[in-house]
Design a protein around this motif. Sequence first.
Motif, short mmCIF file in Angstrom:
data_model
loop_
_atom_site.label_atom_id
_atom_site.label_comp_id
_atom_site.label_asym_id
_atom_site.label_seq_id
_atom_site.Cartn_x
_atom_site.Cartn_y
_atom_site.Cartn_z
N UNK A 269 1.78 -1.04 -0.27
CA UNK A 269 3.06 -0.28 -1.11
C UNK A 269 3.80 -1.38 -1.63
N UNK A 270 3.98 -2.72 -1.23
CA UNK A 270 4.73 -3.70 -1.65
C UNK A 270 3.96 -4.20 -3.11
N UNK B 70 5.46 -3.94 -6.96
CA UNK B 70 5.66 -5.13 -7.52
C UNK B 70 5.01 -5.03 -8.75
N UNK B 71 3.77 -4.85 -8.64
CA UNK B 71 2.84 -4.58 -9.96
C UNK B 71 3.55 -3.50 -10.97
N UNK B 72 4.00 -2.50 -10.54
CA UNK B 72 4.62 -1.47 -11.51
C UNK B 72 5.76 -1.94 -11.94
N UNK C 209 -0.75 -3.11 6.88
CA UNK C 209 -1.79 -3.07 5.55
C UNK C 209 -0.89 -2.10 4.70
N UNK C 210 -0.63 -0.96 5.22
CA UNK C 210 0.07 0.05 4.34
C UNK C 210 1.46 -0.43 3.82
N UNK D 146 -3.11 -8.29 -4.18
CA UNK D 146 -3.63 -7.79 -5.42
C UNK D 146 -4.95 -7.94 -5.76
N UNK D 147 -5.54 -9.28 -5.51
CA UNK D 147 -6.61 -9.53 -5.85
C UNK D 147 -7.85 -9.00 -4.71
#
Length: 196
Positions: free
Chosen positions: A45-46, A50-52, A40-41, A6-7
């Motif tokens: 996506x993960x 997760x954030x959504x 990386x894709x 995420x960062x």
Amino acid sequence: MLDAAVRSFARHGYQAASMDEIAELAGVSKPLVYLYLNSKEELFTAVIRREAQALLGVVAEAVVGRGGPPDERLWAGLLAFFSYAAEHPDSWTVLSLRARTQGEPFAGEAARMRDEITGFVAGLIGEAAREARGGGGVAGLEVDALAQALVGSAESLASWANATPGVTAKEAAATLMDFAWSGLGNLMKSERWSPR
């Protein structure tokens, strides 16, 4: 690993983020990152999913998890939304900017989150219209259009608030409530704007 991703994705974007940096931030080896997520894709996506889900969870809890009139539930949902964006700026950047500008399949993941939030808002506007005397004739596509406008405004305002020092989540939510609910209140009373 996902926190590190995420960062990195928030700061550098999908293309410029490196698996080496993500592994280093996570304190693991690069092969371990690839062991859990093959590419990386898949990692991006993960992260988006997760954030959504985290954002949807706080908004749903605020809107669905409480009783009261629609305006109070919308206020609770907006406050939860703006608070999440302010408290998790990297997450918000990934969802609001990085996922959408990278194209498919990432933009689709962000769009699903947006659709769910828009559904919450449309439900509240529709409920308010039904409760209003006569409902002001607000129904169907107009409810959907108003929900789209409100969610788009919230997204834009959250990004602005995060970039503007001194603006709190509560102030941003109150600004949007003043803007939107006051106008919706007039619609519910059949007071519509018309060009002169």
